[in-house]
Write a protein that holds these residues in place. Structure first.
Motif, short mmCIF file in Angstrom:
data_model
loop_
_atom_site.label_atom_id
_atom_site.label_comp_id
_atom_site.label_asym_id
_atom_site.label_seq_id
_atom_site.Cartn_x
_atom_site.Cartn_y
_atom_site.Cartn_z
N UNK A 1 0.85 -1.19 0.00
CA UNK A 1 0.00 0.00 0.00
C UNK A 1 0.88 1.23 0.00
N UNK A 2 0.32 2.32 -0.46
CA UNK A 2 1.10 3.54 -0.60
C UNK A 2 1.64 3.97 0.76
N UNK A 3 2.91 4.35 0.77
CA UNK A 3 3.51 4.85 2.00
C UNK A 3 4.27 3.79 2.76
N UNK A 4 4.21 2.52 2.34
CA UNK A 4 4.84 1.46 3.10
C UNK A 4 6.22 1.07 2.58
N UNK A 5 6.67 1.69 1.48
CA UNK A 5 7.96 1.32 0.92
C UNK A 5 9.10 2.05 1.61
N UNK A 6 10.29 1.50 1.46
CA UNK A 6 11.48 2.17 1.99
C UNK A 6 11.96 3.20 1.00
N UNK A 7 12.50 4.28 1.51
CA UNK A 7 13.00 5.34 0.63
C UNK A 7 14.22 4.83 -0.13
N UNK A 8 14.34 5.25 -1.38
CA UNK A 8 15.48 4.88 -2.20
C UNK A 8 15.88 6.12 -2.99
N UNK A 9 16.97 6.07 -3.75
CA UNK A 9 17.45 7.26 -4.44
C UNK A 9 16.43 7.92 -5.36
N UNK A 10 15.44 7.16 -5.85
CA UNK A 10 14.47 7.72 -6.76
C UNK A 10 13.23 8.26 -6.04
N UNK A 11 13.21 8.18 -4.70
CA UNK A 11 12.05 8.60 -3.94
C UNK A 11 11.65 10.04 -4.28
N UNK A 12 10.38 10.21 -4.53
CA UNK A 12 9.80 11.53 -4.85
C UNK A 12 10.19 12.06 -6.22
N UNK A 13 10.76 11.24 -7.07
CA UNK A 13 10.97 11.66 -8.45
C UNK A 13 9.61 11.77 -9.11
N UNK A 14 9.43 12.81 -9.91
CA UNK A 14 8.14 13.02 -10.56
C UNK A 14 8.17 12.53 -12.00
N UNK A 15 7.16 11.75 -12.37
CA UNK A 15 7.07 11.19 -13.72
C UNK A 15 5.76 11.63 -14.36
N UNK A 16 5.86 12.15 -15.57
CA UNK A 16 4.68 12.49 -16.36
C UNK A 16 4.40 11.34 -17.31
N UNK A 17 3.22 10.74 -17.19
CA UNK A 17 2.81 9.63 -18.06
C UNK A 17 1.72 10.14 -19.00
N UNK A 18 1.93 9.92 -20.31
CA UNK A 18 0.99 10.43 -21.31
C UNK A 18 0.51 9.28 -22.19
N UNK A 19 -0.79 8.99 -22.11
CA UNK A 19 -1.40 7.93 -22.92
C UNK A 19 -2.89 8.21 -22.99
N UNK A 20 -3.50 7.95 -24.15
CA UNK A 20 -4.93 8.23 -24.29
C UNK A 20 -5.80 7.04 -23.93
N UNK A 21 -5.20 5.91 -23.57
CA UNK A 21 -5.98 4.76 -23.14
C UNK A 21 -6.02 4.74 -21.61
N UNK A 22 -7.23 4.91 -21.07
CA UNK A 22 -7.39 5.06 -19.63
C UNK A 22 -6.86 3.85 -18.85
N UNK A 23 -7.07 2.65 -19.38
CA UNK A 23 -6.63 1.44 -18.66
C UNK A 23 -5.11 1.40 -18.53
N UNK A 24 -4.42 1.74 -19.62
CA UNK A 24 -2.96 1.76 -19.58
C UNK A 24 -2.47 2.86 -18.65
N UNK A 25 -3.07 4.01 -18.76
CA UNK A 25 -2.68 5.15 -17.92
C UNK A 25 -2.83 4.80 -16.44
N UNK A 26 -3.96 4.19 -16.10
CA UNK A 26 -4.23 3.83 -14.71
C UNK A 26 -3.25 2.77 -14.21
N UNK A 27 -2.97 1.79 -15.06
CA UNK A 27 -2.06 0.71 -14.67
C UNK A 27 -0.65 1.24 -14.42
N UNK A 28 -0.16 2.06 -15.33
CA UNK A 28 1.20 2.60 -15.18
C UNK A 28 1.28 3.54 -13.98
#
Length: 255
Positions: A19-46
């Motif tokens: 669940x969100x918040x239960x992972x250990x911090x790592x070097x990529x923690x809080x990196x922001x990713x922009x995901x762009x896709x017009x298929x809602x299912x793929x967007x939600x999964x990623x």
């Protein structure tokens, strides 16, 4: 597109949080990713799986919105589908590259080499072909985020050889007195060849230096870009004077 093929397996690997918040911090923690896709299912999964891996995720569903969000959100990485409404991913990538060097991973359902080459030519850093395994996608994201930012070259003065003037500081090239517009990968290729003029530069070296050490494409990518570059700088691209092929080895720049 069969988005079910990229859906996560259940249960997920024990290295991912439940669940969100239960992972250990790592070097990529809080990196922001922009995901762009017009298929809602793929967007939600990623989005779901990237957030579970510790990333902050923002999304868009068309190319025009992607450009706006890239400017406003300043993400650390962009995952960009090629087939998008309003403005396709290729054009969106091209526009984003005018103002940002943020890493871009292209998503495409096309498995043709020319589509991959064109995506990289327009400034993308990597590509993933749909359908893909989720673990492969996450590994690509992690590798791209952890790749060191290229250090600023010690020398940025113009290079002048054989009637060609390449100015790294202005990203500007003139050939026999006329300005020539080069795409980012073309410019990087020409610069590397000119900086090593008189010496053979192997195709693998060009791939490593221009596309990155973790690029998994084919060496044919280099050949295609060299052909395009010759068409822009050579008087006769069929009989090149400056970018000369050294059979079974690579290329050499001659004055």
């Amino acid at each position: 597109m069969q988005c079910r093929q990229i859906m996560p397996e259940t249960p997920m690997s024990t290295t991912l949080p439940t669940k969100r918040g239960s992972f250990n911090k790592h070097p990529d923690f809080n990196k922001k990713i922009l995901v762009v896709d017009d298929e809602a299912a793929i967007l939600q999964t990623l989005r779901y799986n990237l957030e579970r891996s510790g990333y902050e995720v923002v999304t868009a569903s068309d190319g025009r919105s992607a450009i706006t969000m890239a400017q406003n959100e300043e993400p650390d990485l962009i995952v960009l589908d090629i087939m998008l409404p309003v403005l396709d991913g290729m054009e969106a990538c091209k526009e984003i590259r005018k103002t940002s060097s943020v890493p871009i991973i292209m998503l495409t359902a096309k498995d043709q080499e020319i589509d991959k080459v064109l995506a990289l030519e327009l400034g993308a850093d990597d590509y993933v072909t749909k359908p893909f395994a989720l673990h492969e996608f996450l590994a690509r994201v992690k590798a791209r985020l952890r790749r060191p930012t290229p250090s600023k070259p010690e020398r940025d003065e113009a290079i002048v050889l054989g009637g060609i003037v390449l100015d790294p500081s202005r990203q500007h090239v003139t050939v026999r007195g006329k300005e020539v517009a080069l795409a980012p990968k073309e410019f990087a290729l020409l610069r590397l060849l000119m900086e090593n003029h008189g010496r053979v530069v192997t195709r693998q070296t060009l791939l490593d230096k221009v596309w990155g050490y973790d690029f998994e494409g084919e060496q044919q990518t280099v050949s295609v870009h060299v052909r395009w570059l010759r068409e822009k700088i050579e008087e006769d691209a069929r009989s090149p004077r400056h970018i000369v092929t050294v059979r079974s080895r690579g290329y050499i720049f001659k004055e």
